[in-house]
Design a protein around this motif. Structure first.
Motif, PDB file in Angstrom:
ATOM      1  N   GLY A 115      53.277  19.535  38.364  1.00 46.20           N
ATOM      2  CA  GLY A 115      53.666  18.912  39.638  1.00 46.20           C
ATOM      3  C   GLY A 115      55.153  18.577  39.715  1.00 46.20           C
ATOM      4  N   LEU A 116      55.908  18.756  38.601  1.00 42.58           N
ATOM      5  CA  LEU A 116      57.362  18.499  38.656  1.00 42.58           C
ATOM      6  C   LEU A 116      57.977  19.476  39.662  1.00 42.58           C
ATOM      7  N   ARG A 117      58.890  18.986  40.490  1.00 44.20           N
ATOM      8  CA  ARG A 117      59.378  19.806  41.598  1.00 44.20           C
ATOM      9  C   ARG A 117      60.888  19.747  41.710  1.00 44.20           C
ATOM     10  N   VAL A 118      61.496  20.881  41.989  1.00 43.03           N
ATOM     11  CA  VAL A 118      62.906  20.913  42.414  1.00 43.03           C
ATOM     12  C   VAL A 118      62.936  21.748  43.689  1.00 43.03           C
ATOM     13  N   GLY A 119      63.366  21.146  44.798  1.00 45.38           N
ATOM     14  CA  GLY A 119      63.362  21.860  46.085  1.00 45.38           C
ATOM     15  C   GLY A 119      61.973  22.389  46.377  1.00 45.38           C
ATOM     16  N   GLY A 120      61.881  23.689  46.647  1.00 42.15           N
ATOM     17  CA  GLY A 120      60.578  24.280  46.968  1.00 42.15           C
ATOM     18  C   GLY A 120      59.847  24.843  45.760  1.00 42.15           C
ATOM     19  N   ALA A 121      60.365  24.601  44.546  1.00 38.52           N
ATOM     20  CA  ALA A 121      59.723  25.151  43.337  1.00 38.52           C
ATOM     21  C   ALA A 121      58.965  24.049  42.606  1.00 38.52           C
ATOM     22  N   GLU A 122      57.745  24.354  42.205  1.00 40.61           N
ATOM     23  CA  GLU A 122      56.911  23.323  41.577  1.00 40.61           C
ATOM     24  C   GLU A 122      56.149  23.884  40.375  1.00 40.61           C
ATOM     25  N   VAL A 123      56.039  23.068  39.311  1.00 37.76           N
ATOM     26  CA  VAL A 123      55.180  23.444  38.177  1.00 37.76           C
ATOM     27  C   VAL A 123      53.749  23.336  38.692  1.00 37.76           C
ATOM     28  N   SER A 124      53.014  24.458  38.595  1.00 39.55           N
ATOM     29  CA  SER A 124      51.677  24.500  39.188  1.00 39.55           C
ATOM     30  C   SER A 124      50.764  23.410  38.619  1.00 39.55           C
ATOM     31  N   HIS A 125      49.973  22.812  39.507  1.00 41.59           N
ATOM     32  CA  HIS A 125      48.979  21.826  39.057  1.00 41.59           C
ATOM     33  C   HIS A 125      47.844  22.531  38.332  1.00 41.59           C
ATOM     34  N   ARG A 126      47.651  23.816  38.672  1.00 38.82           N
ATOM     35  CA  ARG A 126      46.516  24.523  38.068  1.00 38.82           C
ATOM     36  C   ARG A 126      46.841  25.062  36.687  1.00 38.82           C
ATOM     37  N   HIS A 127      48.057  25.590  36.500  1.00 34.52           N
ATOM     38  CA  HIS A 127      48.435  26.174  35.210  1.00 34.52           C
ATOM     39  C   HIS A 127      49.911  25.882  34.981  1.00 34.52           C
ATOM     40  N   ALA A 128      50.213  25.107  33.940  1.00 37.65           N
ATOM     41  CA  ALA A 128      51.579  24.584  33.774  1.00 37.65           C
ATOM     42  C   ALA A 128      52.597  25.640  33.336  1.00 37.65           C
ATOM     43  N   ASN A 129      52.123  26.864  32.990  1.00 38.77           N
ATOM     44  CA  ASN A 129      53.117  27.903  32.676  1.00 38.77           C
ATOM     45  C   ASN A 129      53.465  28.721  33.926  1.00 38.77           C
ATOM     46  N   PHE A 130      53.007  28.276  35.092  1.00 42.24           N
ATOM     47  CA  PHE A 130      53.342  28.938  36.356  1.00 42.24           C
ATOM     48  C   PHE A 130      54.238  28.016  37.173  1.00 42.24           C
ATOM     49  N   ILE A 131      55.265  28.599  37.774  1.00 40.87           N
ATOM     50  CA  ILE A 131      56.058  27.879  38.773  1.00 40.87           C
ATOM     51  C   ILE A 131      55.743  28.535  40.108  1.00 40.87           C
ATOM     52  N   VAL A 132      55.332  27.715  41.081  1.00 42.74           N
ATOM     53  CA  VAL A 132      54.971  28.289  42.383  1.00 42.74           C
ATOM     54  C   VAL A 132      56.045  27.973  43.420  1.00 42.74           C
ATOM     55  N   ASN A 133      56.148  28.863  44.388  1.00 39.50           N
ATOM     56  CA  ASN A 133      57.063  28.672  45.520  1.00 39.50           C
ATOM     57  C   ASN A 133      56.256  28.013  46.637  1.00 39.50           C
ATOM     58  N   LEU A 134      56.582  26.736  46.911  1.00 40.86           N
ATOM     59  CA  LEU A 134      55.823  26.006  47.931  1.00 40.86           C
ATOM     60  C   LEU A 134      56.254  26.425  49.335  1.00 40.86           C
ATOM     61  N   GLY A 135      57.332  27.211  49.398  1.00 39.09           N
ATOM     62  CA  GLY A 135      57.886  27.648  50.694  1.00 39.09           C
ATOM     63  C   GLY A 135      59.371  27.338  50.682  1.00 39.09           C
ATOM     64  N   GLY A 136      60.186  28.354  50.832  1.00 38.55           N
ATOM     65  CA  GLY A 136      61.636  28.152  50.912  1.00 38.55           C
ATOM     66  C   GLY A 136      62.310  27.859  49.580  1.00 38.55           C
ATOM     67  N   ALA A 137      61.615  28.070  48.451  1.00 38.69           N
ATOM     68  CA  ALA A 137      62.272  27.838  47.149  1.00 38.69           C
ATOM     69  C   ALA A 137      63.418  28.826  46.973  1.00 38.69           C
TER      70      ALA A 137
END
Ligand SMILES: Cc1cc2nc3c(=O)[nH]c(=O)nc-3n(C[C@H](O)[C@H](O)[C@H](O)COP(=O)(O)OP(=O)(O)OC[C@H]3O[C@@H](n4cnc5c(N)ncnc54)[C@H](O)[C@@H]3O)c2cc1C
Length: 339
Positions: free
Chosen positions: A265-287
């Motif tokens: 759940g750590l986030r910078v701008g639109g990029a977030e460490v996935s809540h489902r799998h911590a080795n994934f960074i997801v683009n929440l939109g506009g990252a």
């Protein structure tokens, strides 16, 4: 996109490349459309060749023009700079995806989509690459990254790879010459320096005949497991950090390490460490690429503070000048957040 908005130098190169038969061409092409993270600025020149002769012509052109060249597959393991790339990006066109079977041996071209390859293998009744089910890359990218899962890599099945160097030399590499190791190969190591880069054109794999239904069941099981484990509903680039065996022995897989550091759940701008799998960074939109690099830098710093290990990235960063480095290396050039 047209060439009108290019710099004067790039515009002149665009005019010259138009006169050559190198495949489908576009200018100021948004790289975010060629990256599963949906991030990245425009590439000056974007080329999609359909045959070897076009690749060779393109290589001669970039050498003569002194332009930087980056070869990509499906962009499922890449982070492109926000500024894009002031050079030529080559991606195999759709027609670069031939597949043929000869007994238990198959030959596939670099542009073949891995899910399509896995489907072809089920239909051909050939086992040995089920572990690649669900990997959304190209076959050329899979060979370059020695991609796979469940502790397997495609390299185990490779008999021969045919590749062309940026200098224009085409040759066959035996499995030994490909130097496969965990998520790595000769072709990836060679890409550290633009002069020594190679393009994987095609490869031959040796597989094992098996019952189609058994292979299908195995593939479906793997796909089901991945759907449950990975955050496939948001743009991502698969595993961000590599599963280094010495780090694994010390502290487990990277996802567990990042999770244990409390960083889901750590986030910078639109990029977030996935809540489902911590080795994934997801683009929440506009990252942006800077968001992702800052987040990677922060994760690495906090993990290092906690267990004394610097996690390294499997994902590779393409800089605006065509440098190609692990995203962890690119993130080292950033200042930690807030400092
Ligand atoms: C949801 C998801 C799940 C994933 N799961 C896995 C997994 O289980 N296992 C795994 O290993 N990976 C996984 N990945 C990462 C990625 O799919 C693989 O690394 C894949 O092999 C990369 O292929 P690509 O065509 O997208 O390569 P790209 O990302 O386009 O490129 C990767 C690197 O290969 C080079 N390259 C690409 N094509 C060529 C070529 N023809 N010749 C020379 N160099 C080339 C590029 O220059 C770059 O350095 C996953 C990614 C996503 C998004």
């Amino acid at each position: 996109m047209d060439a009108a908005s290019l710099s004067a130098g790039a515009k002149a190169a665009a005019e010259r490349i138009r006169a050559l038969d190198v495949g489908m061409l576009s200018f100021r092409e948004p790289l975010k459309e060629h990256c599963s993270w949906e991030i990245g600025g425009p590439a000056d020149i974007f080329v999609q060749p359909s045959e070897d002769a076009q690749v060779l012509r393109l290589l001669r052109f970039v050498r003569e023009e002194g332009l930087p060249l980056v070869v990509i597959g499906r962009g499922t393991n890449l982070l492109f700079a926000d500024e894009g790339f002031r050079g030529v990006v080559m991606k195999f066109g759709r027609r670069f995806s031939d597949f043929s079977v000869d007994g238990a041996s198959i030959r596939a071209r670099g542009g073949l989509w891995v899910p399509r390859l896995v489907k072809n293998l089920v239909e051909a009744g050939l086992s040995g690459l089920e572990h690649a089910a669900g990997i959304p890359g190209s076959f050329g990218g899979l060979v370059t990254m020695n991609g796979g899962s469940l502790r397997h890599g495609v390299g185990e099945r490779v008999v021969e790879v045919r590749a062309v160097s940026f200098a224009g030399e085409t040759r066959a590499f035996s499995r030994e010459e490909c130097g496969f190791s965990y998520r790595n190969s000769f072709f990836q190591r060679a890409s550290d320096s633009p002069e020594s880069r190679w393009i994987v054109l095609e490869a031959r794999l040796e597989l094992v005949p098996a019952e189609r239904n058994d292979i299908r069941r195995e593939v479906l099981g793997i796909l089901e497991e991945r759907r449950g484990k990975f955050p496939l509903d948001k743009p991502n680039c698969g595993s961000v950090f590599t599963n280094d065996p010495s780090v694994y022995e010390l502290a487990g897989p990277p996802g567990k390490i990042v999770e244990a550091a409390g960083l889901k759940g750590l986030r910078v701008g639109g990029a977030e460490v996935s809540h489902r799998h911590a080795n994934f960074i997801v683009n929440l939109g506009g990252a942006t690429a800077s968001d992702v690099l800052s987040l990677i830098a922060e994760i690495r710093r906090r993990v290092h503070d906690r267990i004394g290990v610097w996690l390294e990235c499997e994902v590779r960063y393409v800089g605006a000048d065509g440098t190609l480095v692990p995203a962890s290396t690119a993130s080292e050039n950033l200042r930690p957040e807030g400092k």
